[in-house]
Design an enzyme around this catalytic site. Structure first.
Site, PDB file in Angstrom:
ATOM      1  N   GLU A  71       0.841  -1.190   0.000  1.00  0.00           N
ATOM      2  CA  GLU A  71       0.000   0.000   0.000  1.00  0.00           C
ATOM      3  C   GLU A  71       0.884   1.250   0.000  1.00  0.00           C
ATOM      4  OE1 GLU A  71       0.717   1.622   2.943  1.00  0.00           O
ATOM      5  OE2 GLU A  71       1.768  -0.203   3.543  1.00  0.00           O
ATOM      6  N   GLU A 214       4.651  -0.373   1.482  1.00  0.00           N
ATOM      7  CA  GLU A 214       4.608  -0.438   0.017  1.00  0.00           C
ATOM      8  C   GLU A 214       4.979  -1.822  -0.533  1.00  0.00           C
ATOM      9  OE1 GLU A 214       6.975   2.784  -1.463  1.00  0.00           O
ATOM     10  OE2 GLU A 214       6.019   4.230  -0.118  1.00  0.00           O
TER      11      GLU A 214
END
Length: 324
Positions: A71, A214
């Site tokens: 994310e 991420e």
């Protein structure tokens, strides 16, 4: 190189106009300020979850063998700690960390904001959708759906850090069966990650105090998963060979025994039938003889029938010459 396909998905980045290669799955324009009100409506939360489920189904259809979570969000360790605090029943001060590098004052402000959000929105701990909708975020809801979808299409889901762990906790609270699909890539440096992984019953493969997010932790752990799965395949092959050898030995040793048992069973069924028929014939024949003394009892007739059948069995066992 881990041979992964990266699929960027926009669930509602604030004022984002789109970009080549980014999948447009916008639910709304930005997550709401949870310290002032709910993050989104319940319908929007459900839509974001369903989007995550659909993404897992699409990945399965395109030949994916594993899903990795990742994310990119601003302030989403705050929303993750808020969700975890409600679901785990712990004070935000125990779960919150410094994220991307908050000062001491920034950290205290973060904890106050989480407490304020929980107090203002009053999420229901027994309703994970309520928790996501009030103090969560679009990224958390989408990742929750991805975990549910992975379990549904039978794809393992390799979790990244705190945000993915909290999303997975929401998925498991919605459907406990989803836990079977989850793997923990690493243990985030965020304090709440350990509590969430403990609640999920998972242990991170890597402990390197990572906090980048991420998807970096999941990607770093993927080679370990590959090695593990290769080892499992070799172990399964070895076990199959061992079982095959054992079964071959058992069948070789037990085949004569099984034949003997079948012969006995055959005798016990057909043999007893023959004896009963022969005894009846002997008894009937004896009844035709006047003043017969030898066969005045049916038990004598049965004894003669047994002798006849034993003799027949011996003759059969002696071979063809004796029969002729």
């Amino acid at each position: 190189k881990v041979n992964c396909q990266v699929v960027p998905v926009d669930l509602g980045v604030l004022d984002f106009l789109g970009a080549p290669g980014v999948k447009n799955c916008r639910v709304r324009n930005g997550t709401g300020d949870i310290s002032q009100g709910p993050a989104m409506t319940r319908a929007q939360c459900i839509q974001a979850i369903e989007t995550g489920i659909s993404l897992a189904q699409e990945a399965k259809e395109t030949g994916a063998s594993i899903l990795l979570t990742g994310e990119m969000g601003i302030g989403n360790t705050t929303t993750s700690c808020a969700v975890a605090s409600v679901l785990l029943g712990r004070d935000p001060g125990q779960l919150a960390g410094r994220g991307s590098g908050l000062s001491e004052e920034g950290f205290r402000r973060k904890v106050r904001a989480i407490r304020q959000a929980i107090c203002r929105n009053a999420p229901d701990p027994g309703d994970p959708i309520s928790v996501l909708q009030t103090v969560g975020g679009l990224d958390l809801a989408g990742l929750c759906g991805l975990c549910l979808g992975g379990a549904y299409v039978r794809l393992p889901v390799l979790l990244d850090g705190l945000i993915a762990d909290v999303a997975a906790l929401c998925a498991v609270r919605l459907r406990p069966q989803a836990a079977d699909a989850l793997l923990a890539g690493h243990v985030s440096a965020e304090p709440g990650a350990q509590w969430v992984l403990q609640a999920l019953g998972l242990r991170g493969m890597i402990q390197a105090e990572m906090r980048l997010g991420e998807g970096t932790g999941a990607v770093a752990a993927l080679p370990l998963c590959a090695e593990y799965l290769d080892g499992i395949k070799m172990l399964d092959l070895t076990n199959a060979l061992i079982v095959g050898v054992i079964l071959a030995v058992i069948f070789t040793v037990l085949r004569p025994v099984m034949r003997l048992i079948l012969s006995v069973l055959n005798f016990c069924t057909l043999g007893l039938l023959y004896i009963a028929v022969d005894a009846w014939l002997v008894w009937t024949a004896a009844g035709l003889v006047e003043n017969s003394v030898v066969f005045d009892s049916y038990w004598w007739a049965l004894a003669v029938a047994v002798i006849i059948n034993v003799a027949r069995t011996l003759v059969d066992a002696a071979g063809g010459d004796l029969k002729r």
